[in-house]
Scaffold this motif. Structure first.
Motif, short mmCIF file in Angstrom:
data_model
loop_
_atom_site.label_atom_id
_atom_site.label_comp_id
_atom_site.label_asym_id
_atom_site.label_seq_id
_atom_site.Cartn_x
_atom_site.Cartn_y
_atom_site.Cartn_z
N ASP A 59 0.88 -1.17 0.00
CA ASP A 59 0.00 0.00 0.00
C ASP A 59 0.92 1.22 0.00
N ILE A 62 -0.37 4.94 3.83
CA ILE A 62 -1.34 4.60 4.86
C ILE A 62 -1.71 5.91 5.56
N GLY A 65 -5.59 4.55 7.54
CA GLY A 65 -5.41 3.14 7.89
C GLY A 65 -6.61 2.27 7.55
N THR A 67 -8.20 1.46 4.55
CA THR A 67 -8.08 0.50 3.45
C THR A 67 -7.07 -0.59 3.79
N ALA A 68 -5.98 -0.21 4.44
CA ALA A 68 -4.98 -1.21 4.84
C ALA A 68 -5.59 -2.21 5.83
N SER A 69 -6.35 -1.70 6.78
CA SER A 69 -6.99 -2.57 7.76
C SER A 69 -8.02 -3.50 7.11
N LEU A 85 2.70 -5.76 5.84
CA LEU A 85 2.24 -4.59 5.12
C LEU A 85 3.43 -3.67 4.89
N SER A 87 4.72 -0.05 3.12
CA SER A 87 4.24 1.24 2.63
C SER A 87 5.39 2.23 2.55
N ALA A 98 -3.79 0.24 11.22
CA ALA A 98 -3.53 -0.91 10.35
C ALA A 98 -2.88 -2.05 11.12
N VAL A 109 4.11 -4.20 10.07
CA VAL A 109 3.97 -3.04 9.20
C VAL A 109 5.35 -2.42 9.03
#
Length: 141
Positions: A59, A62, A65, A67-69, A85, A87, A98, A109
């Motif tokens: 992604d 972020i 958060g 859409t990431a979640s 994840l 970013s 996220a 992350v």
């Protein structure tokens, strides 16, 4: 070089696409594409598409958060045990959301940089502009 990569990855690595965007007025995630295989096992083929142990989720930014979640939730519901994840940039609150909203166990992350906050439109301050506009050359629409 190719032989070295083949030694590290002896079998093909499946690549799936999960597409989400943030609806601009509500800032809620919207799934527009999902090609994760949801095929049911049969007596002939009990595991036609084994679910991977780990998923790497990309992604670019972020911000809130959301859409990431949502993407992490989809992958966990599919059966993935660990989600990484990655970013380029994130806001502190968005990265925290996220990482923690779906339970922090099994979620990593990695972010290139952090900005402190987002504005009322869900954009990171100071940020780097709308990544979708930059990717799809829609600046000025």
């Amino acid at each position: 070089m190719l032989e070295a990569v083949q030694m590290l990855l002896p079998e093909p690595v499946p690549v799936h696409h999960l597409g989400l965007f943030r609806e601009p007025t509500t800032l809620q995630p919207v799934e527009y594409y999902n090609n994760l295989p949801y095929h049911r096992p049969t007596s002939v083929d009990p595991d036609p598409f084994p679910i991977p142990e780990i998923a790497i989720l990309l992604d670019p930014v972020i911000a809130t958060g959301g859409t990431a979640s949502a993407a992490i939730q989809t992958l966990l519901e599919w059966g993935v045990k660990k989600v990484v994840l990655i970013s380029v940039l994130g806001s502190e609150a968005g990265v925290k959301r996220a990482a923690e909203e779906n339970g922090s166990e099994g979620i990593e992350v990695w972010v290139g940089g952090l900005d402190v906050e987002v504005n009322d439109k869900g954009m990171i301050k100071p940020g780097l502009g709308d990544v979708g506009d930059r990717l799809f050359l829609t600046i000025g629409k």
